[in-house]
Design an enzyme around this catalytic site. Structure first.
Site, short mmCIF file in Angstrom:
data_model
loop_
_atom_site.label_atom_id
_atom_site.label_comp_id
_atom_site.label_asym_id
_atom_site.label_seq_id
_atom_site.Cartn_x
_atom_site.Cartn_y
_atom_site.Cartn_z
N ASP A 132 5.81 4.54 5.01
CA ASP A 132 6.70 3.36 5.64
C ASP A 132 6.82 2.10 4.89
OD1 ASP A 132 4.07 3.06 6.48
OD2 ASP A 132 4.60 1.84 8.37
N HIS A 133 6.23 2.06 3.85
CA HIS A 133 6.07 1.00 3.03
C HIS A 133 6.57 1.15 1.35
CE1 HIS A 133 3.76 -1.90 5.68
NE2 HIS A 133 3.43 -0.68 6.15
N HIS A 141 5.91 -5.16 12.38
CA HIS A 141 5.39 -3.61 12.35
C HIS A 141 4.89 -3.33 13.69
CE1 HIS A 141 2.70 -0.76 10.61
NE2 HIS A 141 3.46 -0.78 9.63
N HIS A 165 0.98 -1.24 0.00
CA HIS A 165 0.00 -0.10 0.06
C HIS A 165 0.90 1.24 -0.05
CE1 HIS A 165 0.96 -0.54 4.25
NE2 HIS A 165 0.42 0.62 4.62
N ASP A 175 -0.11 -3.64 5.96
CA ASP A 175 -0.85 -3.52 7.08
C ASP A 175 -2.46 -3.93 7.05
OD1 ASP A 175 1.45 -2.48 7.83
OD2 ASP A 175 0.64 -0.17 7.59
N HIS A 197 -7.47 -1.93 5.43
CA HIS A 197 -6.59 -0.98 5.94
C HIS A 197 -7.18 0.46 5.81
CE1 HIS A 197 -3.14 0.66 8.07
NE2 HIS A 197 -2.50 1.16 7.24
#
Lengths: 301, 301
Positions: free
Chosen positions: B64-65, B268, B60, B210, B140
């Site tokens: 942070d990804h 995570h 996504h 996530d 999410h």
């Protein structure tokens, strides 16, 4: 003025060599200059109080100078920043950042202002009561600006003993510091230079990266307290410097000499060189006061 | 299958806690899963031969990804990559990356393909002769997919002694491995199961991050060799997990148990917890085989 080098290496981030970013502290204000990938981690590593950064200046849109910006902006959001943040950089920077925030539905909850630059002549882009920031148009493969940070002149230093001797009323001390002649208790007009002294000369810091050898910048940066000038290559790779629109250490020194700056700080070293002291060696042939930037190094200007 | 955790912490990069990224090696092929800021440095730190990465899967578009992706793509260019690179991720990823490359006039000199995802039902998005990758639609705050990596079944193991005893001509050994019954030298049809044995069961790795607690994924991931499931919070912050659409360690364990996976890897973690062993403690109440991800940790699946 205090300059903290967060990263000063060219091209891609490595474990022990970070791309360009630095923090300039001027009379308590923090200015971030460029923001390569990993800058937010470097800010933490070197314990910079980065919530105090209010203005970020981006020289150009190559990754090693701006890929860390969107992450820093996002982190400010996560840390609950409320203070506005101003970003100065080439046209296009706003779209690049806001598109990524939009895709993540991660709008900042503080005010974020972009000041997009596209002028190719030097201009004042920031001013407060202590500092002026002026662009230094550079010569690189994409639109690039350096930045000149100029302290504003301080008030004159009051010579209290002289002021008392000349019978100046204390109520006029501030006016004297501002440079005015003052009427004393006996109605006599006292020349300002008799009761004040020159303040310290305002300091200027010129940041020039990335750029080919470009003497057109000399009038803008002349007599700067310190010049940070990129030196991606050593003399043996002079042709590569020309081709990629970067500078050699010697070219940086030639600019420093002609501009009569106080000291020259070199950085943006290509990863091909294991021994960066050669940069100083080659630059020192032309200019005396050469310093080498290094990640984490602090310069008191 | 070998899984290398490059980063497994939530939110913002810190000196000693890196955002999400991992490398899965399947029979010599390297797949990169998510790419937070600083991933390229982590790849170097842990000595991953990252030129061998041909496919990158992005779950996504939270920073942070994926904030490390553009830097990695640029580095591949600087290193002279020629192999094509495929990126699988949510719709919008292509524009976000290409806009930044365009602004820096830094187009890749290798072929870069984007496979944008927008389906909300599970689909096969990658297939070669060894592996299939299937999306795991997650729940999410933005459109998110997990990924299921499934080895293809190997050939059957030939029982050479049996084959010789049954007088099978060597020319038919490969056909036997493919599962066929074989006519022997005496014209007799020999059942395949008499001369071959079952190959090792194909392995599957399910990556789910996530996501909120979302039992709809269970049919897709059931019986996986290993499940990586996000566990951002401990039980005491259950409400926060619900609100932010993340999971607790216990919820991750409940999914693992219901899906009957071989082992559960947690990651995570929110930065608020100093002691991550509590994640294992809480998950182990519901599921036996719990492992904790950590930056640099390698799991042999």
């Amino acid at each position: 003025m205090k300059l903290t080098i967060l990263g000063c290496h060219s091209a891609t981030p490595r474990y022990d060599a970070h791309p360009t970013s630095q923090v300039l502290e001027v009379k308590g204000n923090l200015f971030l200059i460029d923001c390569g990938e990993g800058t937010q981690v470097q800010l933490r590593r070197f314990k910079v109080k980065f919530a105090r950064i209010k203005n970020i200046f981006i020289s150009h849109l190559h990754g090693d100078h701006f890929f860390g910006l969107v992450g820093l902006i996002s982190t400010f959001r996560l840390l609950g920043r409320e203070e506005p943040l101003h970003v100065y950089g080439p046209k296009g920077i706003k779209e690049a950042i806001t598109l990524q925030l939009k895709l993540g539905k991660s709008w900042t909850n503080y005010d974020l202002y972009f000041h997009e630059l596209e002028s190719t002549t030097s201009q004042v882009i920031y001013e407060d009561d202590k500092v002026t920031v002026t662009t230094i148009p550079l010569k690189h493969r994409v639109y690039t600006n350096g930045f000149l940070f100029s302290e504003k002149p301080s008030e004159r230093n009051l010579d209290i003993e002289a002021a008392v001797n000349y019978k100046i009323d204390q109520a006029y001390f501030n006016k004297a510091k501002q440079g005015f002649d003052i009427e004393n208790r006996e109605g006599e007009l006292i020349k300002n230079e008799l009761i004040t002294k020159d303040p310290p000369r305002p300091k200027t810091y010129a940041y020039c990266s990335d750029t080919a050898y470009y003497p057109e910048i000399i009038p803008i940066i002349s007599n700067a307290t310190a010049l940070y000038h990129e030196a991606t290559f050593l003399d043996e790779h002079h042709e590569l410097a020309t081709k990629t629109m970067h500078s050699t250490a010697k070219e940086a020194a030639a600019i420093a000499k002609k501009a009569n700056v106080g000291r020259l700080i070199l950085g943006h070293y290509s990863g091909r060189y294991k021994d960066i002291t050669l940069f100083k060696e080659q630059a020192s042939l032309l200019f005396e006061n050469v310093l080498l930037a290094n990640d984490g190094k602090v310069f008191d200007l």
